[in-house]
Scaffold this motif. Structure first.
Motif: not given
Length: 367
Positions: A115-132
């Motif tokens: 998993l190469f995840q975006p937006a960790e600093e925004l706090g929403t990248g992991a949630l976006a990957m989960l939703e995907g």
């Protein structure tokens, strides 16, 4: 095939903010494809990538996660992106480990997901990957982070980094405008905001808890210097080592802001801009990482778990998927002067150590 140092230098030179990691994602995808690793780009319509090495033999599904985004800074009055949290290093390490594992045919059973995840600093990248749906079939996930020198030196690693919960609250404080010569006709939003800051500073939780709250942004400008300002915005950063006290802290901070400004005739609307949960780490994952660290660095390189007031959106994965076994480790690299500092630097020799530790963990589970 480029090595971890080459990956790092390329990624370091193209820092991009959260959900804007277009060049970063394209580079990682091209390198995975060249290694013959099947991948999916644009997870959940973001820059996220999921790749997979399938052994073809039934077995467990292990995931390695790396974050890709850089931090936003204002340096010499210019807004810019800069890799000051080490996400370029994280991506380089996981990418290199995946390429080497593929080349060596090291996955003998089950599947390895990347998993190469975006937006960790925004706090929403992991949630976006989960939703995907990126982790729908994953049994265990491992992440890591470079550690500051005071926590972990080069040649050392900790098998568990116990991050804190973090919430960012913003209050928009409304007063009543007036001429500065007739302040009694208005309600000064600046005065109310100052009152709110002092009220929050006076809060207390139980002494046995580990927590903090502090104002980190204050914006107020009537546009002229002879008017009473009618609006101010203040941001607070809240930290708690555990999730339950964070809920109490958010409630107390909100009440302190609203009641203190109301005493001056102002009104405050408080919203949560960002929040991340406290660490949720599984002992099975920690045991796997611990063994891998010893494999690579020896017993002398193995440290105990480290507790940090920092936060990580990685922990949305186990919070949202309670059956998921999550592990998060820290890599020593003599990092100075600190994470998020504009001049952050570290010993690049640690990158190879990170690659070998991840490979050792994967081989122990899937080899």
């Amino acid at each position: 095939m480029p090595n971890v140092q080459e990956h790092y230098h390329f990624l370091h030179d193209i820092p991009e903010l959260g959900f804007q990691e277009f060049k970063t994602s394209a580079y990682i995808a091209s390198q995975l494809a060249q290694a013959g690793i099947p991948l999916t780009q644009g997870v959940n319509n973001t820059t996220g990538i999921v790749a997979e090495i399938d052994s073809g033999v039934p077995g467990p599904v292990l995931a390695l996660r790396a974050d890709m985004d850089a931090l936003g800074h204002v340096i010499d009055g210019v807004a810019c992106a800069r890799h000051t949290c080490g996400h370029d290093a994280h991506s380089a390490v996981v990418l290199s480990a995946a390429q080497q594992l593929m080349q060596e045919g090291a996955i003998k059973k089950g599947r390895l997901k990347l998993l190469f995840q975006p937006a960790e600093e925004l706090g929403t990248g992991a949630l976006a990957m989960l939703e995907g749906g990126a982790l729908a079939d994953v049994e265990m996930i491992l992440g890591f982070h470079l550690r500051p020198q005071e926590e972990c030196r080069l040649g050392q690693a900790t098998p568990a980094v116990l991050y804190s919960a973090c919430s960012t609250l913003e209050a928009t404080i409304k007063g009543v405008p007036a001429h500065a010569a007739r302040p009694h006709q208005g309600v000064n939003a600046l005065d109310a905001a100052v009152q709110a800051v002092q009220a929050v500073n006076a809060l207390h939780l139980a002494p046995g808890l580990s927590w903090s709250v502090k104002a980190t942004r204050f914006l107020c400008d009537a546009g002229v210097t002879n008017s009473v300002p009618d609006e101010a915005r203040v941001v607070w950063d809240l930290r708690s080592q555990e999730n339950a006290p964070m809920a109490t802290l958010k409630q107390k901070v909100t009440q302190a802001i609203q009641h203190s400004v109301a005493a001056l005739g102002a009104h405050a609307e408080v919203v949560v801009l960002k929040e991340m949960p406290a660490a949720d780490i599984h002992e099975d994952a920690t045991a796997l990482i611990r063994a891998a660290i010893v494999d690579v660095l020896g017993e002398e390189g193995l440290l105990s778990a480290r507790t940090t007031p920092g936060s990580e959106d990685f922990f949305f994965y186990p919070v949202q998927l309670p059956q998921l076994k999550a592990g998060f480790w820290g890599l020593g690299c003599d990092l100075l002067p600190g994470l998020h500092h504009p001049d952050m630097r570290f010993d690049r020799r640690a990158l190879e150590q990170g690659v070998h530790i991840f490979k050792a963990a994967v081989v122990r589970m899937l080899g």
